[in-house]
Motif scaffolding. Structure first.
Motif, PDB file in Angstrom:
ATOM      1  N   THR A   5       8.519  -5.020   2.939  1.00 48.54           N
ATOM      2  CA  THR A   5       8.322  -6.003   3.631  1.00 48.54           C
ATOM      3  C   THR A   5       9.389  -6.608   4.389  1.00 48.54           C
ATOM      4  OG1 THR A   5       6.753  -6.810   1.786  1.00 48.54           O
ATOM      5  CG2 THR A   5       7.688  -8.444   3.084  1.00 48.54           C
ATOM      6  N   THR A   6      10.714  -6.519   3.640  1.00 51.15           N
ATOM      7  CA  THR A   6      11.745  -7.032   4.436  1.00 51.15           C
ATOM      8  C   THR A   6      11.964  -5.970   5.872  1.00 51.15           C
ATOM      9  OG1 THR A   6      12.832  -7.409   2.473  1.00 51.15           O
ATOM     10  CG2 THR A   6      14.197  -6.964   4.237  1.00 51.15           C
ATOM     11  N   ILE A   7      11.873  -4.641   5.689  1.00 51.87           N
ATOM     12  CA  ILE A   7      12.137  -3.920   6.850  1.00 51.87           C
ATOM     13  C   ILE A   7      11.164  -4.114   7.963  1.00 51.87           C
ATOM     14  CG2 ILE A   7      12.144  -1.452   7.595  1.00 51.87           C
ATOM     15  CD1 ILE A   7      12.949  -0.641   4.744  1.00 51.87           C
ATOM     16  N   MET A   8       9.954  -4.271   7.627  1.00 51.36           N
ATOM     17  CA  MET A   8       8.637  -4.421   8.538  1.00 51.36           C
ATOM     18  C   MET A   8       9.077  -5.814   9.370  1.00 51.36           C
ATOM     19  SD  MET A   8       6.927  -1.924   8.613  1.00 51.36           S
ATOM     20  CE  MET A   8       6.140  -0.664   7.787  1.00 51.36           C
ATOM     21  N   MET A   9       9.448  -6.761   8.386  1.00 48.35           N
ATOM     22  CA  MET A   9       9.526  -8.302   8.949  1.00 48.35           C
ATOM     23  C   MET A   9      10.768  -7.957  10.132  1.00 48.35           C
ATOM     24  SD  MET A   9       7.393 -10.416   7.998  1.00 48.35           S
ATOM     25  CE  MET A   9       8.073 -11.885   8.757  1.00 48.35           C
ATOM     26  N   LEU A  10      11.744  -7.240   9.825  1.00 52.15           N
ATOM     27  CA  LEU A  10      12.963  -7.139  10.436  1.00 52.15           C
ATOM     28  C   LEU A  10      12.492  -6.407  11.796  1.00 52.15           C
ATOM     29  CD1 LEU A  10      15.698  -6.126   8.012  1.00 52.15           C
ATOM     30  CD2 LEU A  10      15.640  -8.311   9.620  1.00 52.15           C
ATOM     31  N   PHE A  36       7.697  -4.216  23.042  1.00 58.31           N
ATOM     32  CA  PHE A  36       7.047  -3.014  22.392  1.00 58.31           C
ATOM     33  C   PHE A  36       7.337  -2.955  21.153  1.00 58.31           C
ATOM     34  CE2 PHE A  36       7.591   1.726  21.317  1.00 58.31           C
ATOM     35  CZ  PHE A  36       6.359   1.981  21.572  1.00 58.31           C
ATOM     36  N   LEU A  37       8.871  -3.046  20.710  1.00 58.40           N
ATOM     37  CA  LEU A  37       9.224  -3.163  19.330  1.00 58.40           C
ATOM     38  C   LEU A  37       8.422  -4.105  18.538  1.00 58.40           C
ATOM     39  CD1 LEU A  37      12.845  -2.096  19.540  1.00 58.40           C
ATOM     40  CD2 LEU A  37      11.042  -0.575  19.119  1.00 58.40           C
ATOM     41  N   MET A  38       8.266  -5.212  19.066  1.00 59.90           N
ATOM     42  CA  MET A  38       7.710  -6.024  18.211  1.00 59.90           C
ATOM     43  C   MET A  38       6.082  -5.931  18.065  1.00 59.90           C
ATOM     44  SD  MET A  38       8.561  -9.945  19.715  1.00 59.90           S
ATOM     45  CE  MET A  38       7.441 -10.767  18.952  1.00 59.90           C
ATOM     46  N   GLY A  39       5.414  -4.965  19.134  1.00 60.62           N
ATOM     47  CA  GLY A  39       4.072  -4.456  18.763  1.00 60.62           C
ATOM     48  C   GLY A  39       4.223  -3.515  17.588  1.00 60.62           C
ATOM     49  N   CYS A  40       5.131  -2.831  17.657  1.00 56.05           N
ATOM     50  CA  CYS A  40       5.149  -1.574  16.400  1.00 56.05           C
ATOM     51  C   CYS A  40       5.309  -2.548  15.066  1.00 56.05           C
ATOM     52  CB  CYS A  40       6.144  -0.899  16.622  1.00 56.05           C
ATOM     53  SG  CYS A  40       6.119   0.229  18.137  1.00 56.05           S
ATOM     54  N   GLY A  41       6.264  -3.570  15.044  1.00 59.16           N
ATOM     55  CA  GLY A  41       6.408  -4.449  13.809  1.00 59.16           C
ATOM     56  C   GLY A  41       5.123  -5.113  13.499  1.00 59.16           C
ATOM     57  N   MET A  42       4.277  -5.410  14.586  1.00 61.02           N
ATOM     58  CA  MET A  42       2.941  -6.269  14.083  1.00 61.02           C
ATOM     59  C   MET A  42       2.166  -4.996  13.235  1.00 61.02           C
ATOM     60  SD  MET A  42       1.664  -8.069  17.406  1.00 61.02           S
ATOM     61  CE  MET A  42      -0.006  -8.423  16.726  1.00 61.02           C
ATOM     62  N   VAL A  43       2.128  -4.003  13.741  1.00 66.46           N
ATOM     63  CA  VAL A  43       1.299  -2.906  12.855  1.00 66.46           C
ATOM     64  C   VAL A  43       1.916  -2.751  11.833  1.00 66.46           C
ATOM     65  CG1 VAL A  43       0.505  -0.555  13.018  1.00 66.46           C
ATOM     66  CG2 VAL A  43       0.558  -1.896  15.262  1.00 66.46           C
ATOM     67  N   GLY A  44       3.124  -2.636  11.378  1.00 62.04           N
ATOM     68  CA  GLY A  44       3.628  -2.319  10.235  1.00 62.04           C
ATOM     69  C   GLY A  44       3.489  -3.616   9.178  1.00 62.04           C
ATOM     70  N   ALA A  47      -0.592  -3.467   8.541  1.00 61.59           N
ATOM     71  CA  ALA A  47      -1.021  -2.496   7.827  1.00 61.59           C
ATOM     72  C   ALA A  47      -0.373  -2.386   6.375  1.00 61.59           C
ATOM     73  CB  ALA A  47      -0.764  -1.027   8.586  1.00 61.59           C
ATOM     74  N   SER A  48       0.846  -2.662   6.314  1.00 55.22           N
ATOM     75  CA  SER A  48       1.846  -2.428   5.009  1.00 55.22           C
ATOM     76  C   SER A  48       1.923  -3.648   4.226  1.00 55.22           C
ATOM     77  CB  SER A  48       2.938  -1.911   5.494  1.00 55.22           C
ATOM     78  OG  SER A  48       2.909  -0.432   5.839  1.00 55.22           O
TER      79      SER A  48
END
Length: 332
Positions: A5-10, A36-44, A47-48
């Motif tokens: 959770t911490t990693i994905m939020m970061l 773009f990185l925020m989009g990847c973070g949204m997925v993480g 999904a996780s």
């Protein structure tokens, strides 16, 4: 789960802070990279973290699950609608046309051999990917409102003790909060023209929509799926097979040996285990998989697995092409 959770939020929050901190103001490509990185973070996050929480499997504490589940509202969604569409409809009626809303999409896409065919569907294997990319953009704007109205008509909102008026108010407030921080603040503080900020916002959602579609579509819209027609009894549509067998015949795993990929997408490459054991946290799917496979083989039941993510995507594209033909054969 707390570490993840911490990693994905970061992954989501750090690029955002850099955006409103004007870090990328002198380099437009760096600025768009942050989006773009925020989009990847949204997925993480979706999904996780959110996915497990709204399934009630993030924590054994129900209050923790409810609290973490509201992270979907931070990303612009509405958790009540998500629970109805995903937990209630998709997990119960997987791949059944008219009941599983995951395959009930725009007319330009035909995701089941039970759906009406139009001439343009023969090209959907080429253009479907664009509409996949637009998935979260539609979600952040109109989808929640349309779903709330539809679920009220179907008396599904009542299952979650929510009235239509309350749902509309909540959705509106959540959307205002979402657009205030994700668009208004970057417009005010990023140091970029409005059209660059808007472009970045679109980049974020196109990225998230594309990745999410590539995770979920190869899990069910595949050549091996049966897409059964429900049995009608006393005016109710029922599943022909037992529920567990139905899930096995309409679900596919992929890339089971990719540790990072599985970590990033919340174990959703083990989609069979997720559908059979939706009350178990995704960190256990990899250990469950060989047990499930052994039992299905012992009983002569299917267990669909694609060795790599790429093979799963290719097979999904083949299925889109098959569904684009007027008379698509159905295995049920």
């Amino acid at each position: 789960m707390w570490r993840k959770t911490t990693i994905m939020m970061l992954c989501y929050c750090v690029p955002y802070v850099l955006i409103i901190g004007s870090v990328g103001s002198g380099n437009i490509w760096l600025f768009w990279l942050f989006w773009f990185l925020m989009g990847c973070g949204m997925v993480g996050i979706g999904a996780s973290i959110m996915h497990d929480a709204n399934h009630g499997t993030y924590s054994p504490n129900e209050k923790v699950n409810t609290s973490i589940g509201h992270i979907l509202e931070v990303l612009g969604g509405y958790s009540v609608n998500w629970k109805i569409q995903h937990n209630l409809l998709h997990h119960t009626y997987t791949n059944i046309d008219g009941l599983d809303e995951d395959i009930d999409t725009i007319v330009l896409l035909r995701l089941s051999p039970r759906q009406q065919w139009y001439w343009f569907h023969r090209y959907q294997y080429l253009y479907a990917w664009f509409f996949y990319m637009c998935m979260t953009l539609f979600w952040m704007t109109a989808k929640d409102y349309l779903q709330a109205i539809r679920y009220e008509q179907q008396k599904l909102l009542a299952k979650y003790k929510v009235s239509l008026k309350k749902a509309i108010i909540h959705i509106t407030l959540y959307k205002i909060f979402y657009y205030a921080y994700v668009l208004v603040l970057p417009l005010l503080f990023s140091g970029q023209p409005w059209y660059f900020v808007l472009t970045g916002f679109v980049i974020m959602h196109l990225t998230a929509g594309f990745i999410l579609a590539c995770i979920f579509q190869p899990s069910h819209i595949m050549p091996d799926a049966t897409f059964p027609e429900p049995i009608v009894e006393n005016g109710k549509r029922l599943i022909k097979d037992s529920w567990a067998i139905h899930e096995l015949t309409n679900t596919t795993n992929f890339a089971p040996n990719s540790r990072f990929f599985s970590w990033y997408i919340g174990g959703l490459n083990f989609q069979i285990e997720h559908h059979l054991f939706k009350n178990i946290c995704h960190i256990h799917y990899k250990k469950l998989a060989p047990i499930v496979k052994e039992i299905t083989e012992a009983f002569g039941l299917p267990y669909h697995v694609k060795p790599t993510f790429w093979e799963a995507l290719v097979d999904h594209a083949k299925m889109l092409k098959m569904l684009g033909k007027n008379q698509t054969p159905c295995q049920s």
